[in-house]
Each structure stands twice: as structure tokens, then as C-alpha cells.
Design a protein around this motif. Structure first.
Motif, PDB file in Angstrom:
ATOM      1  N   ILE A 246       0.837  -1.209   0.000  1.00  0.00           N
ATOM      2  CA  ILE A 246       0.000   0.000   0.000  1.00  0.00           C
ATOM      3  C   ILE A 246       0.867   1.251   0.000  1.00  0.00           C
ATOM      4  N   ASP A 247       1.929   1.241   0.806  1.00  0.00           N
ATOM      5  CA  ASP A 247       2.833   2.398   0.862  1.00  0.00           C
ATOM      6  C   ASP A 247       3.565   2.595  -0.469  1.00  0.00           C
ATOM      7  N   MET A 248       4.022   1.495  -1.068  1.00  0.00           N
ATOM      8  CA  MET A 248       4.760   1.602  -2.327  1.00  0.00           C
ATOM      9  C   MET A 248       3.848   2.066  -3.455  1.00  0.00           C
ATOM     10  N   CYS A 249       2.598   1.591  -3.464  1.00  0.00           N
ATOM     11  CA  CYS A 249       1.659   2.030  -4.499  1.00  0.00           C
ATOM     12  C   CYS A 249       1.344   3.520  -4.359  1.00  0.00           C
ATOM     13  N   LYS A 250       1.249   3.999  -3.121  1.00  0.00           N
ATOM     14  CA  LYS A 250       1.000   5.433  -2.905  1.00  0.00           C
ATOM     15  C   LYS A 250       2.116   6.268  -3.518  1.00  0.00           C
ATOM     16  N   LYS A 251       3.350   5.790  -3.411  1.00  0.00           N
ATOM     17  CA  LYS A 251       4.473   6.511  -4.001  1.00  0.00           C
ATOM     18  C   LYS A 251       4.400   6.528  -5.526  1.00  0.00           C
ATOM     19  N   GLU A 252       3.658   5.547  -6.089  1.00  0.00           N
ATOM     20  CA  GLU A 252       3.457   5.507  -7.541  1.00  0.00           C
ATOM     21  C   GLU A 252       2.193   6.244  -7.960  1.00  0.00           C
ATOM     22  N   GLY A 253       1.542   6.906  -6.993  1.00  0.00           N
ATOM     23  CA  GLY A 253       0.331   7.652  -7.304  1.00  0.00           C
ATOM     24  C   GLY A 253      -0.931   6.821  -7.316  1.00  0.00           C
ATOM     25  N   LEU A 254      -0.885   5.624  -6.737  1.00  0.00           N
ATOM     26  CA  LEU A 254      -2.041   4.725  -6.707  1.00  0.00           C
ATOM     27  C   LEU A 254      -2.501   4.524  -5.274  1.00  0.00           C
ATOM     28  N   ASN A 255      -3.760   4.805  -5.018  1.00  0.00           N
ATOM     29  CA  ASN A 255      -4.335   4.555  -3.704  1.00  0.00           C
ATOM     30  C   ASN A 255      -5.181   3.286  -3.782  1.00  0.00           C
ATOM     31  N   ILE A 256      -4.640   2.173  -3.278  1.00  0.00           N
ATOM     32  CA  ILE A 256      -5.380   0.914  -3.306  1.00  0.00           C
ATOM     33  C   ILE A 256      -5.850   0.506  -1.909  1.00  0.00           C
ATOM     34  N   SER A 257      -5.691   1.394  -0.935  1.00  0.00           N
ATOM     35  CA  SER A 257      -5.988   1.035   0.453  1.00  0.00           C
ATOM     36  C   SER A 257      -7.460   0.740   0.685  1.00  0.00           C
ATOM     37  N   ASP A 258      -8.354   1.346  -0.110  1.00  0.00           N
ATOM     38  CA  ASP A 258      -9.785   1.161   0.124  1.00  0.00           C
ATOM     39  C   ASP A 258     -10.299  -0.199  -0.343  1.00  0.00           C
ATOM     40  N   ASN A 259      -9.663  -0.785  -1.352  1.00  0.00           N
ATOM     41  CA  ASN A 259     -10.190  -2.043  -1.873  1.00  0.00           C
ATOM     42  C   ASN A 259      -9.145  -3.152  -1.990  1.00  0.00           C
ATOM     43  N   HIS A 260      -8.003  -2.978  -1.349  1.00  0.00           N
ATOM     44  CA  HIS A 260      -7.006  -4.047  -1.339  1.00  0.00           C
ATOM     45  C   HIS A 260      -7.292  -5.048  -0.228  1.00  0.00           C
ATOM     46  N   THR A 261      -7.101  -6.324  -0.545  1.00  0.00           N
ATOM     47  CA  THR A 261      -7.074  -7.364   0.471  1.00  0.00           C
ATOM     48  C   THR A 261      -6.058  -8.404   0.027  1.00  0.00           C
ATOM     49  N   ASP A 262      -5.760  -9.351   0.890  1.00  0.00           N
ATOM     50  CA  ASP A 262      -4.729 -10.338   0.601  1.00  0.00           C
ATOM     51  C   ASP A 262      -5.212 -11.716   1.039  1.00  0.00           C
ATOM     52  N   CYS A 263      -4.984 -12.702   0.183  1.00  0.00           N
ATOM     53  CA  CYS A 263      -5.429 -14.056   0.499  1.00  0.00           C
ATOM     54  C   CYS A 263      -4.771 -14.585   1.768  1.00  0.00           C
ATOM     55  N   GLY A 264      -3.533 -14.171   2.004  1.00  0.00           N
ATOM     56  CA  GLY A 264      -2.831 -14.614   3.203  1.00  0.00           C
ATOM     57  C   GLY A 264      -3.372 -14.022   4.479  1.00  0.00           C
ATOM     58  N   ILE A 265      -4.111 -12.921   4.360  1.00  0.00           N
ATOM     59  CA  ILE A 265      -4.788 -12.327   5.520  1.00  0.00           C
ATOM     60  C   ILE A 265      -6.158 -12.958   5.715  1.00  0.00           C
ATOM     61  N   LEU A 266      -6.843 -13.237   4.608  1.00  0.00           N
ATOM     62  CA  LEU A 266      -8.221 -13.726   4.670  1.00  0.00           C
ATOM     63  C   LEU A 266      -8.329 -15.157   5.193  1.00  0.00           C
ATOM     64  N   ILE A 267      -7.361 -16.018   4.872  1.00  0.00           N
ATOM     65  CA  ILE A 267      -7.560 -17.441   5.087  1.00  0.00           C
ATOM     66  C   ILE A 267      -7.408 -17.882   6.540  1.00  0.00           C
ATOM     67  N   PHE A 268      -6.625 -17.153   7.315  1.00  0.00           N
ATOM     68  CA  PHE A 268      -6.418 -17.517   8.716  1.00  0.00           C
ATOM     69  C   PHE A 268      -6.834 -16.381   9.644  1.00  0.00           C
ATOM     70  N   ASP A 269      -7.140 -16.741  10.874  1.00  0.00           N
ATOM     71  CA  ASP A 269      -7.222 -15.775  11.961  1.00  0.00           C
ATOM     72  C   ASP A 269      -5.854 -15.794  12.628  1.00  0.00           C
ATOM     73  N   ASN A 270      -5.016 -14.816  12.283  1.00  0.00           N
ATOM     74  CA  ASN A 270      -3.612 -14.866  12.683  1.00  0.00           C
ATOM     75  C   ASN A 270      -3.409 -15.004  14.178  1.00  0.00           C
TER      76      ASN A 270
END
Length: 342
Positions: A246-270
Motif C-alpha cells: 500500500i505504501d509503495m503504491c502510494k508513491k506511484e500515485g495509486l491509492n489501493i488502500s480502500d479495496n485491497h485485500t490479501d489471500c494470506g490475511i483472509l484465510i487464517f485468523d492470525n
């Protein structure tokens, strides 16, 4: 003439293939996680009735292929190609599963990016007129991956907090030249990106720059913006890598924080499942997409996702020689609607 190319890395399909069936089978730990209701089957033990973990992983692939075909009343003879791979040396889990079929086979190694890689190549084969129905598959297994890439499980080594838990499971998509969607409309092929990270227990940090590179190329070349997607889904960055992305994309002018998710976050309750940073492995994006995300698309709860599976292209040999970790990410646009693409 490459009439379907948009820039250097992105393809827009003229006849977008449809994903007509999916299946996902997971291990016991995954079956205790937040997405348990979206998987077709949860095996009761890691050996899955076999003698070795490697045989277990191959059986996961065999069973998942059959599950996906049964859903749409197809037989193996109806399928023209298998595109697939896993994490093991010489992709033995997939090769041994393919030998149980009579289907021509393309074996792929893209580390944990295999699900997006297989969807990309399968879609190219169909849009190019080389096939009408193909299978795309990816698998991984916690015990086989640990034994190959890290330490024997019997040692009980302490895992650092940056580490991720390799998902046990297999995910399958059946692609067809005919169907009512969801459709694969665009593919952005990744480049190898290596920022010099040598810590094999910090995969998220190693792979995030590759994900950034591919996502940036996708939006530059496709004409889409982040708001055109319900989800921008990365594969295996987990919590640490996702924050970096998210931080690196912001530096490229892309804000993906509102709709980004990750399969590695979704699959487990860490916290409850003690998976530290989250999930990883070829099956991470494989089972989350073919289970949870595909269900959301079919139920029309969402319309379009960008699936960006990420892979760390190192080996035990390169790690022992002190090499840094080359990484890659492949992006696939999957959409219920063809309105914007037409």
C-alpha cells in the motif's frame, strides 16, 4: 502483429474466456479459519490417507480436479490442457496428479504466483483459439514446503513473527471458450523484481515490490483505475507485505488502500491460529480465489477483481548460497461484466 497487447505487459482478450467451474480442498488448519464455509472439502489430517505429505498434496490436486469437473458434468476427456504447478522440486505434486489423467499437461513453476500464472496462460490458449476447455490448478502443503524450504518439522524451530504459514490445499479453475462468466478479460504478466532481501522468513517484504511493479503496470496500460475494482487481491503478502504494498503504491500515485485485500490475511485468523504474519503458498491464492472470491462473483456480490498472485523465486540452494530473493507477480482481471471491456 500482437493486436491484443496493451503496452509491454498487459493483454486484453478479444474473446474473454469464462470460468465455468472451480473447486477448492484444504487442510485441517485452513478448515478452522474464517473461510471454512467456502471450501468444497476439508481433509481431516495432513496425510489425507496417504503415506507421505508429498503424496497427500498430489491427491489434493487429483481430488480437486474431479470435484470441479463433477460440478459441471464434464469428464477428463472434455479437457484439452492442464496448466498447473506447486512449490516442490520438479513440481512433483502436479506432475504426479497429471499422470493420473490422460490430459496434455503444461507444468508451471512460478512459486506462489502459480494460480495467476496458470489462469493467464490458460486464458491465452483459449482466446488464441488453441483450446476450448482447460484446467488451471495450484497446490501447496505446509509440511512439504517446510521440509523443502526450511527445517524438518521434528526440530520444532522457533518461527519469527515475519514468517507465514504455508496453506495446505489445492484450487482449480475450469476455463471455457463458452460460458456466462465470470470472465478473464485482461492479464498483466509480471517481471522479476529483486530488492536484495535475503531473509526467507520475510516473504511479504520480499514480494511486495514485485506486486507493486505489476499493479502499477496494469493500471498504466489497461486504462483501469483502482476504483474500477471491487477488490485488488494479492496472493501471499500477508500483513507485513500488504502494508508495504500500500505504501509503495502510494508513491506511484495509486491509492489501493480502500479495496485491497490479501489471500494470506483472509484465510487464517492470525491471532487465534498462531500463523504470525498470515498465509502463503500456491494454494493460498488458489483456494481463496476458487472458493471465497469466486463465490462472491457468482453471487453477484461483487463485479470485478484484480487477482495478483505473488511468488518468491528462490530455492534451498540459492538461499544457502546467500543469494537474494527474486520475486514475481502476475495480475488477472476477472469480471462478471464485459461492458467496460468491449
Amino acid at each position: 502483429m500482437a493486436i491484443k497487447k496493451l503496452g509491454k505487459q498487459t493483454i486484453k482478450f478479444l474473446n474473454p474466456p469464462s470460468i465455468i467451474s472451480t473447486a477448492s480442498i484444504v487442510g485441517p488448519k485452513e478448515g478452522e479459519g474464517p473461510l471454512k464455509d467456502y471450501f468444497d472439502k476439508i481433509i481431516q489430517d495432513d496425510l489425507n490417507g496417504m503415506n507421505t505429505w508429498e503424496q497427500s498434496e498430489s491427491k489434493l490436486q487429483t481430488d480437486t480436479i474431479q470435484e470441479a469437473l463433477n460440478k459441471i458434468n464434464l469428464k477428463e476427456d472434455d479437457i484439452e490442457y492442464i496448466f498447473g504447478g506447486d512449490l516442490l522440486n520438479q513440481i512433483i505434486a502436479t506432475g504426479f496428479a497429471a499422470r493420473n489423467t490422460n490430459i496434455p499437461f503444461f507444468g508451471l513453476y512460478g512459486a506462489c504466483s502459480v494460480m495467476s500464472e496458470s489462469l493467464s496462460l490458460g486464458a491465452m490458449a483459449i482466446d488464441g483459439g488453441f483450446a476450448d476447455k482447460v484446467i488451471c490448478i495450484a497446490s501447496s502443503h505446509f509440511s512439504t514446503a517446510e521440509r523443502q524450504f526450511r527445517f524438518p518439522l521434528e526440530l520444532g524451530n522457533q518461527r519469527p513473527l515475519t514468517s507465514q504459514w504455508t496453506v495446505t490445499g489445492a484450487g482449480v479453475s475450469v476455463l471455457s471458450s463458452n460460458g456466462n462468466g465470470p470472465y478473464i478479460t485482461h492479464v498483466t504478466t509480471g517481471r522479476i523484481v529483486d530488492k536484495g532481501i535475503i531473509d526467507a522468513n520475510n516473504m511479504g517484504a520480499a514480494m511486495a515490490p514485485a506486486a507493486t511493479d505489476t499493479i502499477t503496470a496494469h493500471f498504466k496500460e489497461s486504462g483501469f483505475s483502482p476504483s474500477d475494482y471491487d477488490y485488488i487481491v494479492t496472493g501471499d503478502l500477508a500483513t507485513i507485505g500488504s502494508d508495504i504494498l500500500i505504501d509503495m503504491c502510494k508513491k506511484e500515485g495509486l491509492n489501493i488502500s480502500d479495496n485491497h485485500t490479501d489471500c494470506g490475511i483472509l484465510i487464517f485468523d492470525n491471532e487465534k491460529q498462531d500463523t504470525h504474519s498470515g498465509g502463503s503458498g500456491c494454494a493460498c491464492s488458489g483456494v481463496v480465489f476458487n472458493g471465497y472470491m469466486y463465490d462472491l462473483l457468482k453471487q453477484k456480490k461483487i463485479n470485478r477483481i484484480l487477482l495478483v498472485a505473488t511468488g518468491a523465486m528462490h530455492s534451498p540452494t540459492s538461499a544457502n548460497q546467500g543469494e537474494s530473493i527474486p520475486c514475481i507477480a502476475h495480475a488477472v482481471t476477472i469480471s462478471n461484466s464485459l461492458d467496460k471491456e468491449e
